[in-house]
Design a protein around this motif. Structure first.
Motif, PDB file in Angstrom:
ATOM      1  N   VAL A  17       0.805  -1.082  -0.020  1.00 32.41           N
ATOM      2  CA  VAL A  17      -0.062   0.119  -0.215  1.00 32.41           C
ATOM      3  C   VAL A  17       0.940   1.251  -0.079  1.00 32.41           C
ATOM      4  O   VAL A  17       1.765   1.435   0.865  1.00 32.41           O
ATOM      5  CB  VAL A  17      -0.751  -0.032   1.221  1.00 32.41           C
ATOM      6  N   THR A  19       1.559   5.222   0.091  1.00 36.12           N
ATOM      7  CA  THR A  19       0.938   6.504   0.461  1.00 36.12           C
ATOM      8  C   THR A  19       1.692   7.580  -0.370  1.00 36.12           C
ATOM      9  O   THR A  19       3.040   7.619  -0.443  1.00 36.12           O
ATOM     10  CB  THR A  19       1.226   6.847   1.903  1.00 36.12           C
ATOM     11  N   ASP A  57      -5.583  -3.829  -2.092  1.00 36.19           N
ATOM     12  CA  ASP A  57      -4.631  -2.787  -1.477  1.00 36.19           C
ATOM     13  C   ASP A  57      -5.190  -2.786   0.151  1.00 36.19           C
ATOM     14  O   ASP A  57      -4.532  -2.674   1.149  1.00 36.19           O
ATOM     15  CB  ASP A  57      -4.327  -1.744  -2.001  1.00 36.19           C
ATOM     16  N   MET A  58      -6.445  -2.421   0.203  1.00 34.57           N
ATOM     17  CA  MET A  58      -7.357  -1.833   1.417  1.00 34.57           C
ATOM     18  C   MET A  58      -8.609  -2.622   1.243  1.00 34.57           C
ATOM     19  O   MET A  58      -9.161  -3.055   0.267  1.00 34.57           O
ATOM     20  CB  MET A  58      -7.500  -0.492   1.349  1.00 34.57           C
ATOM     21  N   GLY A 139      -4.399  -2.348   3.827  1.00 34.15           N
ATOM     22  CA  GLY A 139      -4.965  -0.977   4.593  1.00 34.15           C
ATOM     23  C   GLY A 139      -6.441  -1.011   4.728  1.00 34.15           C
ATOM     24  O   GLY A 139      -7.079  -2.021   4.317  1.00 34.15           O
ATOM     25  N   TRP A 167      -1.918   0.677  13.155  1.00 33.34           N
ATOM     26  CA  TRP A 167      -2.414   1.195  12.056  1.00 33.34           C
ATOM     27  C   TRP A 167      -2.363   2.564  12.036  1.00 33.34           C
ATOM     28  O   TRP A 167      -1.989   2.686  10.736  1.00 33.34           O
ATOM     29  CB  TRP A 167      -4.246   0.780  12.366  1.00 33.34           C
ATOM     30  N   ARG A 172      -1.602   3.746   6.711  1.00 37.09           N
ATOM     31  CA  ARG A 172      -2.572   2.708   6.014  1.00 37.09           C
ATOM     32  C   ARG A 172      -3.951   2.751   6.359  1.00 37.09           C
ATOM     33  O   ARG A 172      -4.741   1.862   5.947  1.00 37.09           O
ATOM     34  CB  ARG A 172      -2.192   1.195   6.118  1.00 37.09           C
ATOM     35  N   LEU A 173      -4.292   3.759   6.995  1.00 34.07           N
ATOM     36  CA  LEU A 173      -5.650   3.944   7.711  1.00 34.07           C
ATOM     37  C   LEU A 173      -6.415   5.315   7.291  1.00 34.07           C
ATOM     38  O   LEU A 173      -5.707   6.256   7.263  1.00 34.07           O
ATOM     39  CB  LEU A 173      -5.685   3.933   9.260  1.00 34.07           C
TER      40      LEU A 173
END
Length: 281
Positions: A17, A19, A57-58, A139, A167, A172-173
């Motif tokens: 993931v 960012t 991914d999430m 995520g 988290w 990833r949140l």
């Protein structure tokens, strides 16, 4: 890990993931809507595990509160569509989540409505979902549903997330809601997760919203390349929902979105791979 909860799966895919700044996404993030909800009962641990297998991914999950203030994964205001609450508690109409304790909700079957393979699935708590996803590489896009029905839910969600410190620390949140005032309150309580605003804010609203939010997450029908560029100019990302058709997914990719929220993560992953191959050719 999902295996620790008794879910027998092939080895989990290794997922990354990334960012990235709002204006520099190399490819959209694939977000499994309520887990891989086209292929497993939504908002269950099996749907989260399947999302991982399908290359998401999430995952996106919906959080509501029980009568005794437990945080559970449930999309609807009532339990009737996705559990057997009407047969287990026949005199408890209209079967609102907020009218039941966690112990009562644990008695419900949350998978049989989806088909025989889902039989025996339970309504997970947010804590159980976070524990199950730990180490999976996924995520989390956490939606607080109708926070006006659960006064103080923002603080309780923040407290639960603080008990799972990996988290917010991992970046990833994302916490989102249709209630933008609730998200402003959440940002004051816990500034580390990104804040997502569900809906399609007007151009005039974007400067103020960018002061506390990191994402604008509109229905895919509202998404145009011009709107994506406008949101990006204010430093926010765009995750479009809920998009399942390959042609629509490709249109979102071409329009520059940062994430596609889909019930069919395997389809979205395939479209992304095809798009990458065409660009590389």
């Amino acid at each position: 890990m999902f295996r620790r909860l008794g879910l027998v799966l092939p080895p989990l895919l290794t997922l990354l993931v990334v960012t990235v700044p709002a204006t520099a996404a190399s490819r959209p993030v694939v977000v499994a809507h309520r887990g891989a909800s086209a292929d497993a009962p939504e908002n269950t641990l099996s749907a989260l595990a399947l999302a991982s297998r399908f290359g998401a991914d999430m995952v996106e999950v919906d959080v509501r509160e029980t009568r005794d203030h437990a945080l559970v994964l449930m999309h609807d205001t009532t339990l009737t569509r996705t559990t057997d609450a009407e047969s287990v508690f026949p005199r408890r109409a209209p079967w609102r989540v907020a009218d039941f304790t966690l112990a009562e909700i644990r008695r419900l079957d949350a998978g049989s409505w989806f088909g025989r393979a889902g039989r025996g699935q339970r309504v997970p708590t947010l804590r159980e979902a976070l524990r199950a996803m730990s180490g999976s590489g996924l995520g989390l896009l956490l939606e607080i549903k109708e926070p006006r029905l659960y006064p103080g839910i923002e603080a309780r969600v923040a407290g639960e997330l603080r008990r799972a410190p990996s988290w917010p620390a991992a970046g990833r949140l994302v916490v989102q809601s249709f209630d933008w005032g609730s998200m402003r309150r959440f940002a004051r309580l816990m500034p580390s997760p990104a804040i997502g605003l569900l809906g399609t804010p007007s151009a005039a609203d974007l400067p103020a919203l960018a002061g506390f939010a990191g994402q604008v997450n509109p229905p895919y029908q509202d998404v145009t390349p011009e709107y994506v560029r406008l949101v990006h100019r204010h430093g926010m990302r765009v995750f479009a929902w809920a998009v399942d058709d390959p042609g629509d997914i490709q249109r979102m990719i071409s329009g520059g979105v940062d994430g596609v929220i889909t019930n069919r993560p395997a389809v979205a992953r395939s479209v992304l791979q095809d798009d990458a191959s065409r660009r590389a050719a």
